[in-house]
Scaffold this motif. Structure first.
Motif, PDB file in Angstrom:
ATOM      1  N   ILE A  14       0.836  -1.210   0.000  1.00 60.96           N
ATOM      2  CA  ILE A  14       0.000   0.000   0.000  1.00 60.96           C
ATOM      3  C   ILE A  14       0.866   1.254   0.000  1.00 60.96           C
ATOM      4  CG2 ILE A  14      -1.522   1.390   1.474  1.00 60.96           C
ATOM      5  CD1 ILE A  14      -2.837  -1.345   2.299  1.00 60.96           C
ATOM      6  N   LEU A  15       1.864   1.274   0.859  1.00 59.54           N
ATOM      7  CA  LEU A  15       2.693   2.472   1.013  1.00 59.54           C
ATOM      8  C   LEU A  15       3.577   2.745  -0.190  1.00 59.54           C
ATOM      9  CD1 LEU A  15       3.698   2.175   4.769  1.00 59.54           C
ATOM     10  CD2 LEU A  15       1.926   3.620   3.747  1.00 59.54           C
ATOM     11  N   GLN A  16       3.882   1.708  -0.949  1.00 62.26           N
ATOM     12  CA  GLN A  16       4.754   1.868  -2.105  1.00 62.26           C
ATOM     13  C   GLN A  16       4.217   2.917  -3.079  1.00 62.26           C
ATOM     14  OE1 GLN A  16       5.541  -1.795  -4.159  1.00 62.26           O
ATOM     15  NE2 GLN A  16       7.089  -0.883  -5.466  1.00 62.26           N
ATOM     16  N   PHE A  17       2.926   2.962  -3.278  1.00 58.88           N
ATOM     17  CA  PHE A  17       2.329   3.904  -4.229  1.00 58.88           C
ATOM     18  C   PHE A  17       1.262   4.788  -3.590  1.00 58.88           C
ATOM     19  CE2 PHE A  17       3.756   0.194  -6.642  1.00 58.88           C
ATOM     20  CZ  PHE A  17       4.643   0.815  -7.518  1.00 58.88           C
ATOM     21  N   TYR A  18       1.284   4.890  -2.284  1.00 58.15           N
ATOM     22  CA  TYR A  18       0.229   5.595  -1.558  1.00 58.15           C
ATOM     23  C   TYR A  18       0.042   7.029  -2.051  1.00 58.15           C
ATOM     24  CZ  TYR A  18      -2.753   7.351   2.113  1.00 58.15           C
ATOM     25  OH  TYR A  18      -3.802   7.923   2.791  1.00 58.15           O
ATOM     26  N   ASP A  19       1.132   7.746  -2.277  1.00 55.25           N
ATOM     27  CA  ASP A  19       1.053   9.171  -2.631  1.00 55.25           C
ATOM     28  C   ASP A  19       0.871   9.443  -4.121  1.00 55.25           C
ATOM     29  OD1 ASP A  19       1.261  10.155   0.011  1.00 55.25           O
ATOM     30  OD2 ASP A  19       3.429   9.817  -0.023  1.00 55.25           O
ATOM     31  N   HIS A  20       0.742   8.416  -4.920  1.00 54.53           N
ATOM     32  CA  HIS A  20       0.539   8.631  -6.353  1.00 54.53           C
ATOM     33  C   HIS A  20      -0.811   9.313  -6.572  1.00 54.53           C
ATOM     34  CE1 HIS A  20      -0.077   7.936 -10.604  1.00 54.53           C
ATOM     35  NE2 HIS A  20       1.226   7.722 -10.683  1.00 54.53           N
ATOM     36  N   PRO A  21      -0.848  10.339  -7.413  1.00 51.16           N
ATOM     37  CA  PRO A  21      -2.103  11.096  -7.604  1.00 51.16           C
ATOM     38  C   PRO A  21      -3.273  10.264  -8.127  1.00 51.16           C
ATOM     39  CG  PRO A  21      -0.358  11.920  -9.060  1.00 51.16           C
ATOM     40  CD  PRO A  21       0.257  10.894  -8.180  1.00 51.16           C
TER      41      PRO A  21
END
Length: 129
Positions: free
Chosen positions: A43-50
């Motif tokens: 989850i955290l790997q791409f959490y901040d992707h828009p």
């Protein structure tokens, strides 16, 4: 680089398989905690992707509480500590989402899932003493 749809589902597959395995008695508490850890990392790997769908992320995280409730009596202190750590990370993200979200369609569900998670975190903190 943003992950593909199959990679987006990785955390869901990890958690749902673990949930089913715990329900059927095919998963140890240690393996369940490992699944929660692996799902959190995914989850955290791409959490901040828009383009990341946070509602979907939290829909996966909702299972953390369900899994915890089924295995809590068999967790040792190390496993409780790991659950608290991973759950606290996701709780923080859910809290931020609820503070910033204008998407009322999902607000009530995410709030409910967060309350369940917080309840299990409080229980784990009592058990670890």
């Amino acid at each position: 680089m943003y992950h593909s749809r199959s990679e987006q589902c990785k955390e869901d597959i990890i958690v749902e398989k673990c949930y089913e395995d715990v329900l059927k008695g095919r998963c140890s508490s240690g393996n369940a905690i490992k699944s929660i850890t692996d799902a959190t990392e995914a989850i955290l790997q791409f959490y901040d992707h828009p383009e990341n769908n946070l509602f979907y992320v939290f829909k996966v995280v909702r299972r953390f509480s369900d899994i915890y409730k089924m295995i809590c009596d068999s967790l040792d202190k190390r496993e409780l500590s790991i659950y608290i750590e991973k759950g606290a990370i996701m709780n923080k993200h859910m809290e931020e989402y609820l503070t910033k979200s204008t998407d009322t369609q999902y607000f009530i569900k995410v709030k409910s899932w967060r309350e369940e998670l917080v309840g299990t975190l409080e229980d784990a903190k009592i058990r670890i003493k």
